[in-house]
Design an enzyme around this catalytic site. Structure first.
Site, short mmCIF file in Angstrom:
data_model
loop_
_atom_site.label_atom_id
_atom_site.label_comp_id
_atom_site.label_asym_id
_atom_site.label_seq_id
_atom_site.Cartn_x
_atom_site.Cartn_y
_atom_site.Cartn_z
N LYS A 113 19.70 75.16 99.85
CA LYS A 113 20.96 75.98 100.14
C LYS A 113 22.18 75.27 100.54
O LYS A 113 22.19 74.21 101.13
CB LYS A 113 20.41 77.17 100.78
CG LYS A 113 19.56 78.06 100.06
CD LYS A 113 19.07 79.50 100.63
CE LYS A 113 18.28 80.27 99.44
NZ LYS A 113 17.72 81.48 100.34
N ARG A 118 9.43 78.67 101.20
CA ARG A 118 9.74 78.77 99.68
C ARG A 118 10.63 77.59 99.45
O ARG A 118 11.65 77.29 100.03
CB ARG A 118 10.61 80.01 99.41
CG ARG A 118 11.09 79.99 97.86
CD ARG A 118 12.10 81.52 97.72
NE ARG A 118 12.25 81.78 96.29
CZ ARG A 118 13.21 81.03 95.82
NH1 ARG A 118 14.23 80.15 96.23
NH2 ARG A 118 13.47 81.35 94.40
N1 HH2 Z 1 16.27 82.62 97.73
C1 HH2 Z 1 16.68 82.71 96.42
C2 HH2 Z 1 16.11 83.32 95.62
N2 HH2 Z 1 14.86 84.27 95.97
N3 HH2 Z 1 13.71 84.91 97.70
C3 HH2 Z 1 13.17 85.05 99.01
N4 HH2 Z 1 12.17 85.84 99.44
N5 HH2 Z 1 13.90 84.39 99.65
C4 HH2 Z 1 14.92 83.52 99.35
O1 HH2 Z 1 15.44 82.67 100.65
C5 HH2 Z 1 15.24 83.14 98.16
C6 HH2 Z 1 14.56 84.20 97.26
C7 HH2 Z 1 17.74 81.63 95.84
O2 HH2 Z 1 17.71 81.82 94.65
P1 HH2 Z 1 18.87 80.96 93.74
O3 HH2 Z 1 19.98 80.89 94.70
O4 HH2 Z 1 18.65 81.65 92.48
O5 HH2 Z 1 18.02 79.57 93.48
P2 HH2 Z 1 16.50 79.01 93.39
O6 HH2 Z 1 15.77 80.25 92.90
O7 HH2 Z 1 16.70 77.85 92.85
O8 HH2 Z 1 16.13 78.82 95.00
#
Ligand code: HH2
Length: 276
Positions: free
Chosen positions: A219, A254
């Site tokens: 992130k 995650r």
């Molecule tokens: N972060 C992303 C997506 N889903 N779900 C949970 N529970 N916690 C998180 O921190 C979280 C999440 C970030 O999503 P995105 O920015 O689309 O990227 P990526 O899915 O590649 O991590």
């Protein structure tokens, strides 16, 4: 239910169109499944399949397109023999995922969108068979606007109060706490300073007695600390953040980089056990 006697690794499987190929849907699905297989080989305990990006400013995905992307990959992931979570806020995708063998629903809106609570309760408390786990994440505002100057009087107590209220809502509906997962939602309506404080004080959420998930992998906060512009160059910082999260009580990490996280977790476990 997931055994949480050690931190589990949730590997991220994104099903997104490949702008460099014109192979269309089949290739997109094949690539996601190859990635899923690699993550399982590297030691992922759970896979998290998502069709819609929630990056700041990302556009919502139409329902049919999300179902078309997610379901074949979900089915392939279930065949790999690990529990599979589906990252969605749409009730129709929740129902279809439960029917297709998902073990967890992961909702960045914490099941607050119309119809999501009902779909989540049906999945968690089915008439027969085991219920799905539900992950409730905190987000301030929505993905389109969440990074426009996020503000809190006290980020830790506000996020904790939100998560406690979601846990109470599901507990009142009869969902056992072992079936719930909470997540402070790093980067979802938070500045770097907010994210750092949430990570430092993660124990506050662990004390809600519901398994805690932390998603810091690649992130922008990691980029801000390390100076790494490209998400794929943020592996070392991401692993360091995941280890701090694990030490501060996170039960599910995650991550995109499963092998590196697995190795670092082995060091953490060896230190606490006093042997490799
Ligand atoms: N972060 C992303 C997506 N889903 N779900 C949970 N529970 N916690 C998180 O921190 C979280 C999440 C970030 O999503 P995105 O920015 O689309 O990227 P990526 O899915 O590649 O991590």
């Amino acid at each position: 239910m997931l055994a949480l006697n050690r931190p589990l690794i949730m590997g991220v499987v994104n099903v997104t169109p490949d702008s460099f190929s014109d192979g269309g849907h089949f290739l997109e699905c094949k690539k996601a499944l190859e990635r899923a297989r690699q993550l399982v080989d590297e030691g992922a305990d759970i896979l998290d399949v998502g069709g819609e990006s929630s990056r700041p400013g990302a556009q919502p995905l139409p329902l049919n397109e999300e179902l078309r992307r997610v379901l074949p990959v979900l089915e392939g992931c279930v065949r790999l023999g690990v529990p599979v979570s589906v990252d969605t806020y749409k009730p129709e995708v929740m129902r279809a995922s439960a029917s297709a063998g998902a073990s967890m629903l992961n909702d960045i809106w914490a099941f607050r969108r119309e119809g999501a609570l009902k779909a989540a309760l049906e999945a968690a408390l089915p008439a027969s068979g085991p219920g799905l786990a539900l992950c409730c994440m905190h987000m301030q505002r929505d993905p389109a606007t969440m990074q426009d100057d996020p503000a809190y009087a006290d980020v830790v107590s506000e996020v904790a109060a939100f998560l406690a209220a979601r846990v109470k809502c599901f507990a009142d509906a009869g969902v056992p706490s072992e079936q719930l997962v909470i997540d402070p939602g790093f980067g979802f309506g938070k500045t770097v300073t907010h994210n750092l404080r949430l990570l430092r004080e993660l124990r506050t959420f662990a004390s809600l007695d519901v398994p805690l998930l932390a998603g810091l992998s690649r992130k922008s906060t990691i980029g801000a600390i390390t100076g790494r512009e490209r998400p794929q160059d943020r592996v070392i910082g991401s692993v360091a953040a995941a280890m701090i999260a694990a030490q501060n009580g996170a039960k599910i990490l995650r991550v995109h980089d499963v092998a590196a996280t697995r190795e670092a977790l082995a060091v953490l476990a060896a230190v606490s056990q006093g042997s490799p």
